[in-house]
Design a protein around this motif. Sequence first.
Motif, short mmCIF file in Angstrom:
data_model
loop_
_atom_site.label_atom_id
_atom_site.label_comp_id
_atom_site.label_asym_id
_atom_site.label_seq_id
_atom_site.Cartn_x
_atom_site.Cartn_y
_atom_site.Cartn_z
N ASP A 143 -5.92 -2.64 0.87
CA ASP A 143 -6.08 -2.95 -0.55
C ASP A 143 -6.37 -4.43 -0.77
O ASP A 143 -6.66 -4.85 -1.89
CB ASP A 143 -4.84 -2.52 -1.35
CG ASP A 143 -3.55 -3.12 -0.80
OD1 ASP A 143 -3.63 -4.09 -0.01
OD2 ASP A 143 -2.47 -2.61 -1.14
N GLY A 170 -6.87 2.06 -1.77
CA GLY A 170 -5.64 1.89 -2.54
C GLY A 170 -5.92 1.97 -4.02
O GLY A 170 -7.07 1.98 -4.47
N ASP A 171 -4.83 2.01 -4.81
CA ASP A 171 -4.97 2.09 -6.27
C ASP A 171 -5.42 0.77 -6.86
O ASP A 171 -6.14 0.72 -7.84
CB ASP A 171 -3.64 2.53 -6.90
CG ASP A 171 -3.28 3.95 -6.50
OD1 ASP A 171 -4.20 4.74 -6.22
OD2 ASP A 171 -2.08 4.27 -6.46
N ARG A 172 -4.94 -0.34 -6.28
CA ARG A 172 -5.34 -1.68 -6.73
C ARG A 172 -5.96 -2.39 -5.54
O ARG A 172 -5.30 -2.59 -4.53
CB ARG A 172 -4.15 -2.46 -7.27
CG ARG A 172 -3.54 -1.86 -8.53
CD ARG A 172 -2.40 -2.71 -9.06
NE ARG A 172 -1.32 -2.85 -8.09
CZ ARG A 172 -0.87 -4.01 -7.64
NH1 ARG A 172 -1.42 -5.14 -8.06
NH2 ARG A 172 0.13 -4.06 -6.77
N VAL A 173 -7.21 -2.78 -5.67
CA VAL A 173 -7.93 -3.37 -4.54
C VAL A 173 -8.42 -4.76 -4.91
O VAL A 173 -9.04 -4.96 -5.95
CB VAL A 173 -9.14 -2.48 -4.14
CG1 VAL A 173 -9.92 -3.13 -3.01
CG2 VAL A 173 -8.66 -1.09 -3.73
N GLY A 226 -12.34 -0.95 0.86
CA GLY A 226 -11.29 -1.03 -0.16
C GLY A 226 -10.55 0.28 -0.28
O GLY A 226 -11.15 1.30 -0.62
N ALA A 270 0.81 -1.22 0.00
CA ALA A 270 0.00 0.00 0.00
C ALA A 270 0.85 1.26 0.00
O ALA A 270 0.33 2.36 0.13
CB ALA A 270 -0.91 0.00 1.23
N GLN A 300 -4.90 6.14 1.48
CA GLN A 300 -5.47 5.37 2.58
C GLN A 300 -5.63 6.23 3.83
O GLN A 300 -6.59 6.08 4.58
CB GLN A 300 -4.61 4.15 2.86
CG GLN A 300 -4.72 3.11 1.75
CD GLN A 300 -3.91 1.86 2.03
OE1 GLN A 300 -2.78 1.78 1.66
NE2 GLN A 300 -4.52 0.91 2.68
#
Length: 443
Positions: A129, A157-160, A155, A42, A49
């Motif tokens: 994430d 973060g950029d990628r979850v 959720g 993260a 976050q």
Amino acid sequence: DNAYESGGYNESAVSSLLPVEVGNATGGTTNIVLTIDISGSAEEGLSTQKAIALNVLDQLGDRNRVGVVAFTGEAFRIADVQRLEGNREVLADRIRRLETGRGTDIAVGLLGANDLLGQRQGTIILLSDGLDDVDRPAAVASQFGGQGTRVISVGAGDRVNEGLLRTIARESGGSYFAADETNRLRLLFGGASRQFEGENLTIVNRGTFITSGVTLTADPGQANRVAMKPGADFQVATPDGTPAIASWRFGLGRVVSVTSYAEDGTLGGLLQPPDSLVVTKSVNYAVGDPSRGRTGVLDPGPVRVGRRTTVVYRGEDPPEVENVSFRRVGDERFQGEFTPREAGYGSIENATYAANYPVEYGRLGVSTGLSGLVTATGGQFFQPDEGERIAELARQQATRVRSVRDTWGWVALLGAVLLFAAEIIARRVQVYRGRTSLESGLP
């Protein structure tokens, strides 16, 4: 208007069966631990976050008692559980000072949050994430659920990995919220100091049997004075955040409370499509879960290319599926993960799924080639929410308007026709006269 507080439910045996407290619209105090992922996975999105964590903190009412735990490969106690009123800014400052660490172990973070709760029952709000293995976090969440501690996962973060976070929430009896849905926490924990404000009935948790696939447009306008009981599921809220539909398990059965009504005492718009579906599903839920006896792979939910997705199999023995390894998580219940490599439709056993393009593609915007094609053909661009504009353009294209200019040309045409007819008549007369002369013998 003859039910709940008006019907004297709080003084009857019915009160203990209901998932709501009658005559209490403000709710009580909840012990909450914010559990924040500051791990290496993260790191790039830590500022995001932190912002989400501060937003979550802002949704919680003053009467709640809140503590903070951060975790990487180990858990860190950031703030003990304390009354939020008077300490909100202190907790916010400690969240702002968080720094990233190494390793990711969501199970360790959950256990650290549970230690902070101690002997108190409460709620863990997990901000992560979800980039971790599912086995241990799911097992820990299931254990917490049996103890009366639920996990609400957010959720962040950029990628979850939504699949894992949904699994954690489901195993503990909690809910999952995307980062842009945190305002719904006011429905659960807002109280009088952080009241929710909406326009119509609002679905609190879309991941339940009652609310999945439901669209709500109605606002019956009235609601009984009730508050959620600990352990109950908040399904639908009124515009001011009062429970409209709530449910829970009671003994071996299920109970659903519908507390919203129209001025005439009926359910109003809830009896009309599309809102009526939530009433139908509420009845079905109370009667019995239609999927209880179902075997096979259940619906895997949202699927994206390159993103690990959790699937659930119900049956005596797990199936043998290529690239999917199932493990037992309960009686006749197994879980597995798979990662689709290309967009399109696919299937796992008896379940069909649609894999969408990688989430990163959404950031590239519209192709310039497509823009040129639309312009060259005289077309137009529309946004996904512009359905009315698309329909209006279609109506315009389907209706052709032809201008008719007033003219006197028809007069000349009529004259020519009359002249032609007169000439024909004259010739006929001449022929007739000539024939008559010959027959009479006159010169």
